[in-house]
Design a protein around this motif. Structure first.
Motif, PDB file in Angstrom:
ATOM      1  N   THR A 182     111.057   9.412 -45.953  1.00  0.00           N
ATOM      2  CA  THR A 182     109.601   9.542 -45.961  1.00  0.00           C
ATOM      3  C   THR A 182     109.076   9.944 -44.585  1.00  0.00           C
ATOM      4  OG1 THR A 182     109.443   7.139 -45.659  1.00  0.00           O
ATOM      5  CG2 THR A 182     109.223   7.997 -47.895  1.00  0.00           C
ATOM      6  N   LEU A 183     109.714   9.440 -43.517  1.00  0.00           N
ATOM      7  CA  LEU A 183     109.333   9.908 -42.183  1.00  0.00           C
ATOM      8  C   LEU A 183     109.919  11.294 -41.914  1.00  0.00           C
ATOM      9  CD1 LEU A 183     109.600   6.711 -39.957  1.00  0.00           C
ATOM     10  CD2 LEU A 183     107.535   7.914 -40.678  1.00  0.00           C
ATOM     11  N   ASN A 184     111.127  11.536 -42.388  1.00  0.00           N
ATOM     12  CA  ASN A 184     111.751  12.860 -42.277  1.00  0.00           C
ATOM     13  C   ASN A 184     111.515  13.592 -43.603  1.00  0.00           C
ATOM     14  OD1 ASN A 184     113.329  12.824 -39.598  1.00  0.00           O
ATOM     15  ND2 ASN A 184     113.874  10.873 -40.561  1.00  0.00           N
ATOM     16  N   ALA A 185     110.341  14.158 -43.737  1.00  0.00           N
ATOM     17  CA  ALA A 185     109.968  14.744 -45.022  1.00  0.00           C
ATOM     18  C   ALA A 185     109.129  15.999 -44.827  1.00  0.00           C
ATOM     19  CB  ALA A 185     109.184  13.734 -45.864  1.00  0.00           C
ATOM     20  N   ALA A 186     109.230  16.870 -45.816  1.00  0.00           N
ATOM     21  CA  ALA A 186     108.391  18.067 -45.881  1.00  0.00           C
ATOM     22  C   ALA A 186     107.385  17.882 -47.013  1.00  0.00           C
ATOM     23  CB  ALA A 186     109.248  19.305 -46.141  1.00  0.00           C
ATOM     24  N   VAL A 187     106.174  18.374 -46.808  1.00  0.00           N
ATOM     25  CA  VAL A 187     105.136  18.341 -47.842  1.00  0.00           C
ATOM     26  C   VAL A 187     104.872  19.772 -48.276  1.00  0.00           C
ATOM     27  CG1 VAL A 187     102.761  17.706 -48.402  1.00  0.00           C
ATOM     28  CG2 VAL A 187     104.111  16.264 -46.857  1.00  0.00           C
ATOM     29  N   TRP A 221     116.685  13.040 -45.778  1.00  0.00           N
ATOM     30  CA  TRP A 221     115.386  13.697 -45.673  1.00  0.00           C
ATOM     31  C   TRP A 221     114.900  14.062 -47.067  1.00  0.00           C
ATOM     32  CZ3 TRP A 221     115.895  18.595 -47.649  1.00  0.00           C
ATOM     33  CH2 TRP A 221     117.142  19.224 -47.530  1.00  0.00           C
ATOM     34  N   GLY A 222     113.597  14.344 -47.166  1.00  0.00           N
ATOM     35  CA  GLY A 222     113.036  14.592 -48.483  1.00  0.00           C
ATOM     36  C   GLY A 222     111.977  15.669 -48.484  1.00  0.00           C
ATOM     37  N   VAL A 223     111.632  16.110 -49.692  1.00  0.00           N
ATOM     38  CA  VAL A 223     110.582  17.110 -49.903  1.00  0.00           C
ATOM     39  C   VAL A 223     109.615  16.559 -50.946  1.00  0.00           C
ATOM     40  CG1 VAL A 223     110.038  19.452 -50.646  1.00  0.00           C
ATOM     41  CG2 VAL A 223     112.176  18.996 -49.411  1.00  0.00           C
ATOM     42  N   TRP A 224     108.339  16.475 -50.579  1.00  0.00           N
ATOM     43  CA  TRP A 224     107.293  16.060 -51.511  1.00  0.00           C
ATOM     44  C   TRP A 224     106.725  17.304 -52.191  1.00  0.00           C
ATOM     45  CZ3 TRP A 224     106.421  11.217 -52.954  1.00  0.00           C
ATOM     46  CH2 TRP A 224     106.773  10.166 -52.096  1.00  0.00           C
ATOM     47  N   VAL A 225     106.640  17.249 -53.525  1.00  0.00           N
ATOM     48  CA  VAL A 225     106.162  18.407 -54.278  1.00  0.00           C
ATOM     49  C   VAL A 225     105.454  17.936 -55.540  1.00  0.00           C
ATOM     50  CG1 VAL A 225     108.337  18.668 -55.541  1.00  0.00           C
ATOM     51  CG2 VAL A 225     106.858  20.657 -55.213  1.00  0.00           C
ATOM     52  N   SER A 251     108.670   9.201 -57.927  1.00  0.00           N
ATOM     53  CA  SER A 251     107.566   9.947 -58.527  1.00  0.00           C
ATOM     54  C   SER A 251     106.381   8.998 -58.637  1.00  0.00           C
ATOM     55  CB  SER A 251     107.956  10.483 -59.905  1.00  0.00           C
ATOM     56  OG  SER A 251     106.912  11.259 -60.459  1.00  0.00           O
ATOM     57  N   SER A 252     105.294   9.352 -57.977  1.00  0.00           N
ATOM     58  CA  SER A 252     104.124   8.473 -57.920  1.00  0.00           C
ATOM     59  C   SER A 252     102.871   9.237 -58.322  1.00  0.00           C
ATOM     60  CB  SER A 252     103.931   7.925 -56.503  1.00  0.00           C
ATOM     61  OG  SER A 252     105.096   7.292 -56.039  1.00  0.00           O
TER      62      SER A 252
END
Length: 250
Positions: free
Chosen positions: A49-54, A80-84, A105-106
């Motif tokens: 969540t801190l290492n993430a792309a939006v 790391w993650g990607v929010w989409v 998924s929120s």
């Protein structure tokens, strides 16, 4: 206010918060590309969540993903993650093909503030500093390492507005607001375990939204948790999208 406008404000505020965390939390950095922003926080190598792309523009996010992933690898980030937006079917298929896994998924929610009944809380919801907001979140989520307190405390004053409600003289429920444009983006809503089921989360949310109205905001948006969903429904928020986190682990 239509759902498309609220959804745009939701993702814009979410990206702005990611930039703020990446730029100031634990000596992180920010990557900005057309349609996507990402944070790199080497001090938290296992936090997707801190290492993430939006992904503000999902197709663009996929196009820049290899470059951003290389930055994470160079910083020795392991997760790391990607929010989409889940509606971006082509993008989610591309993320799956690239080896990423859907891990969260929120609901993304929002409302026109003018449609909500937000009575004054008569001073029962004073402002809270960022350290307090982080500390109550750590209590709520059972973080013995105080990770959220350590994340929020270094952030610059004035960009985020914290609020608190007390139980037995101690801060027990909190929320954080980011005013960007005409939107109030709400995050880090939490209640300490011993103070739950006393209406404190509802009280602190009313204080947060009343402050937003007084300061010229016209809408409010947030990412809900399963625990908070009933509260936000009761306040008049409506569901706008599903915000998915796709994660890569090394």
């Amino acid at each position: 206010m239509d759902d498309a406008t609220l959804r745009s404000r939701l993702w814009d505020g979410f990206a702005r918060l990611q930039v703020l965390l990446g730029r100031h939390a634990m000596q992180g950095a920010v990557i900005e590309r057309p349609g996507v922003v990402a944070s790199v926080v080497p001090a938290a190598p296992d936090s997707p969540t801190l290492n993430a792309a939006v992904a503000l523009e999902p197709d663009e996010a996929v196009r820049h993903l290899a470059d951003i992933a290389e930055r994470w690898r160079a910083a020795r980030v392991r997760r790391w993650g990607v929010w989409v937006d889940s509606a971006a079917d082509q993008t989610t298929r591309a993320l799956r093909s690239a080896g990423l896994t859907l891990t969260a998924s929120s609901p993304g929610m929002g409302a026109d503030l003018r449609d909500l009944y937000i009575p004054s809380t008569n001073g029962e919801v004073p402002h809270a500093d960022l350290r307090t907001v982080g500390r109550v979140n750590d209590l709520a989520y059972g973080n013995p390492d105080q990770r959220l307190e350590r994340t929020l405390t270094p952030l610059p004053r004035g960009m985020l507005r914290g609020f608190k409600a007390e139980f037995q003289g101690v801060p027990a429920a909190v929320a954080l607001a980011m005013h960007h444009g005409e939107d109030c983006g709400v995050s880090f809503v939490a209640t300490a375990p011993e103070a739950r089921r006393r209406g404190l989360a509802s009280l602190v949310m009313r204080g947060t939204l009343h402050d937003a109205l007084e300061n010229g905001c016209t809408s409010t948006t947030l990412q809900a948790t399963d625990v908070g969903l009933r509260l936000y429904d009761s306040l008049g928020f409506r569901r706008l999208c599903d915000m998915q986190l796709w994660e890569q682990r090394r």
